[in-house]
Design a protein around this motif. Structure first.
Motif, short mmCIF file in Angstrom:
data_model
loop_
_atom_site.label_atom_id
_atom_site.label_comp_id
_atom_site.label_asym_id
_atom_site.label_seq_id
_atom_site.Cartn_x
_atom_site.Cartn_y
_atom_site.Cartn_z
N ALA A 199 -6.93 -4.21 -11.13
CA ALA A 199 -5.73 -3.48 -11.56
C ALA A 199 -5.37 -2.38 -10.56
CB ALA A 199 -5.95 -2.88 -12.95
N LEU A 200 -6.38 -1.67 -10.06
CA LEU A 200 -6.13 -0.64 -9.04
C LEU A 200 -5.58 -1.25 -7.76
CD1 LEU A 200 -9.21 1.73 -9.47
CD2 LEU A 200 -6.81 2.23 -9.99
N TRP A 201 -6.14 -2.38 -7.35
CA TRP A 201 -5.67 -3.06 -6.14
C TRP A 201 -4.21 -3.51 -6.30
CZ3 TRP A 201 -4.38 -8.33 -5.41
CH2 TRP A 201 -4.13 -8.67 -4.08
N VAL A 202 -3.88 -4.13 -7.42
CA VAL A 202 -2.50 -4.58 -7.67
C VAL A 202 -1.56 -3.38 -7.71
CG1 VAL A 202 -0.98 -5.60 -9.42
CG2 VAL A 202 -3.12 -6.73 -8.83
N SER A 203 -1.99 -2.31 -8.34
CA SER A 203 -1.18 -1.10 -8.41
C SER A 203 -0.89 -0.55 -7.01
CB SER A 203 -1.90 -0.06 -9.27
OG SER A 203 -1.22 1.17 -9.25
#
Length: 167
Positions: A28-32
């Motif tokens: 989720a952090l990477w996609v964000s």
């Protein structure tokens, strides 16, 4: 043994779920981060296009009554070689504009991003102008301009560093 096996299975389930939660959180952090990066690129594209369009209208919008402010807008939207060229020609342009009582109104027709790399974008701009001379009996003239503009990001602001008319 059944109680021990049951507790081991529970702990294993907790560990697996914890690892999955960590992996999901990392994803989720990477996609964000990717989305923020894409948004920043989109924002830069829009800002470069806006800067070139604004500069084109500034170049074409001159009025003998407001020529100092008009020239100020041209300089404020330019940098580097373009700004140096406009600065060098400003006194002559001001004198001609006042002497001939020129009133020009520029209109942006189109702009498109040709390329963008790092902090430099190449933008194609189409703009038209109506020129009239206050107090003259001559009919107003329409002129049509096409530019290839290099727009450079300077201190977080996009400014035109080169403007070349194209046919």
């Amino acid at each position: 043994m059944t109680g021990t096996a049951s507790r081991s299975a529970a702990w294993l389930t907790i560990i697996v779920l914890g690892v999955l939660a960590l992996l999901l959180g990392g994803f989720a952090l990477w996609v964000s981060g990717e989305l923020r990066g894409e948004q920043a690129t989109d924002d830069d594209r829009a800002a470069a296009l806006d800067a070139a369009g604004t500069h084109a209208v500034n170049l074409l919008s001159l009025n003998y009554k407001t020529v100092d402010a008009d020239l100020g807008r041209i300089l404020a939207t330019s940098t580097g070689a373009a700004r140096a060229e406009y600065s060098a020609n400003a006194a002559r342009l001001k004198e001609t504009t006042i002497t001939n009582k020129v009133v020009q109104h520029g209109v942006l027709r189109a702009r498109g991003l040709e390329s963008m790399a790092g902090g430099v974008a190449k933008v194609l701009v189409v703009a038209d102008v109506e020129i009239r001379w206050e107090g003259s009996k001559n009919a107003p003239q329409e002129r049509f301009y096409r530019w290839s503009m290099d727009v450079t990001k300077v201190g977080g602001v996009w400014l035109v560093s080169k403007a070349v008319q194209v046919l």
